[in-house]
Design a protein around this motif. Sequence first.
Motif, mmCIF file in Angstrom:
data_model
loop_
_atom_site.group_PDB
_atom_site.id
_atom_site.type_symbol
_atom_site.label_atom_id
_atom_site.label_comp_id
_atom_site.label_asym_id
_atom_site.label_seq_id
_atom_site.Cartn_x
_atom_site.Cartn_y
_atom_site.Cartn_z
ATOM 1 N N MET A 23 15.726 6.454 -6.516
ATOM 2 C CA MET A 23 15.000 5.198 -6.323
ATOM 3 C C MET A 23 14.555 5.148 -4.867
ATOM 4 O O MET A 23 15.338 5.493 -3.980
ATOM 5 C CB MET A 23 15.908 3.999 -6.569
ATOM 6 N N ALA A 24 13.346 4.726 -4.634
ATOM 7 C CA ALA A 24 12.845 4.544 -3.269
ATOM 8 C C ALA A 24 12.441 3.085 -3.111
ATOM 9 O O ALA A 24 11.618 2.578 -3.873
ATOM 10 C CB ALA A 24 11.664 5.459 -2.999
ATOM 11 N N VAL B 264 0.816 -1.207 0.000
ATOM 12 C CA VAL B 264 0.000 0.000 0.000
ATOM 13 C C VAL B 264 0.852 1.261 0.000
ATOM 14 O O VAL B 264 0.581 2.205 -0.743
ATOM 15 C CB VAL B 264 -0.976 -0.007 1.202
ATOM 16 N N LEU B 265 1.912 1.311 0.813
ATOM 17 C CA LEU B 265 2.741 2.513 0.926
ATOM 18 C C LEU B 265 3.324 2.956 -0.414
ATOM 19 O O LEU B 265 3.226 4.140 -0.751
ATOM 20 C CB LEU B 265 3.850 2.321 1.962
ATOM 21 N N PRO B 266 3.892 2.063 -1.221
ATOM 22 C CA PRO B 266 4.422 2.525 -2.512
ATOM 23 C C PRO B 266 3.342 3.103 -3.426
ATOM 24 O O PRO B 266 3.580 4.096 -4.109
ATOM 25 C CB PRO B 266 5.044 1.277 -3.141
ATOM 26 N N LEU B 267 2.167 2.493 -3.418
ATOM 27 C CA LEU B 267 1.090 2.983 -4.276
ATOM 28 C C LEU B 267 0.578 4.339 -3.815
ATOM 29 O O LEU B 267 0.317 5.227 -4.635
ATOM 30 C CB LEU B 267 -0.045 1.956 -4.329
ATOM 31 N N VAL C 86 6.658 8.714 -11.869
ATOM 32 C CA VAL C 86 6.809 7.639 -10.889
ATOM 33 C C VAL C 86 6.487 6.304 -11.541
ATOM 34 O O VAL C 86 5.545 6.208 -12.327
ATOM 35 C CB VAL C 86 5.849 7.853 -9.691
ATOM 36 N N GLU C 87 7.261 5.292 -11.188
ATOM 37 C CA GLU C 87 6.983 3.938 -11.631
ATOM 38 C C GLU C 87 7.120 3.020 -10.425
ATOM 39 O O GLU C 87 8.126 3.063 -9.719
ATOM 40 C CB GLU C 87 7.971 3.501 -12.708
ATOM 41 N N VAL C 88 6.110 2.209 -10.175
ATOM 42 C CA VAL C 88 6.152 1.235 -9.084
ATOM 43 C C VAL C 88 6.480 -0.120 -9.692
ATOM 44 O O VAL C 88 5.784 -0.589 -10.576
ATOM 45 C CB VAL C 88 4.802 1.179 -8.324
ATOM 46 N N MET C 89 7.564 -0.712 -9.200
ATOM 47 C CA MET C 89 7.993 -2.023 -9.694
ATOM 48 C C MET C 89 7.736 -3.053 -8.608
ATOM 49 O O MET C 89 8.041 -2.825 -7.454
ATOM 50 C CB MET C 89 9.478 -2.002 -10.055
ATOM 51 N N GLU C 90 7.193 -4.201 -9.008
ATOM 52 C CA GLU C 90 6.940 -5.283 -8.070
ATOM 53 C C GLU C 90 7.287 -6.606 -8.724
ATOM 54 O O GLU C 90 7.635 -6.651 -9.880
ATOM 55 C CB GLU C 90 5.477 -5.358 -7.631
ATOM 56 N N ARG C 91 7.171 -7.639 -7.949
ATOM 57 C CA ARG C 91 7.295 -9.006 -8.448
ATOM 58 C C ARG C 91 8.702 -9.369 -8.919
ATOM 59 O O ARG C 91 8.877 -10.173 -9.805
ATOM 60 C CB ARG C 91 6.316 -9.273 -9.586
ATOM 61 N N ALA C 92 9.695 -8.727 -8.379
ATOM 62 C CA ALA C 92 11.073 -9.088 -8.695
ATOM 63 C C ALA C 92 11.901 -8.888 -7.429
ATOM 64 O O ALA C 92 11.450 -8.254 -6.474
ATOM 65 C CB ALA C 92 11.610 -8.213 -9.821
#
Length: 91
Positions: free
Chosen positions: A46-47, A7-10, A23-29
């Motif tokens: 980068m955060a 939730v926090l990154p979104l 902004v780009e949110v990267m997940e699943r890696a």
Amino acid sequence: MCCCACVLPLQTAAALKAQGVRVEVMERASIAKMIRTAEKAKTPVMAVVGAKEAEGGTLAVRLYGGEDVGSLPVAEVAARIQAANESRGAF
């Protein structure tokens, strides 16, 4: 139900987009793979949000070139990015 680390990154991304920041949110890696991808793309800031950061409401900030800024509150990161964008200066 989504965990706090999701939730926090979104939420942070939505707030930064509202300020006009790309902004780009990267997940699943793996985190290492995401950092390597961002470095290759020459991403200036980068955060990283893990369980510890999500619990504390902070972001682990890294700059292009490998400089580790450390964990900063979300509001401070947003303010510093906005100031850097306005002045066309460094984070």
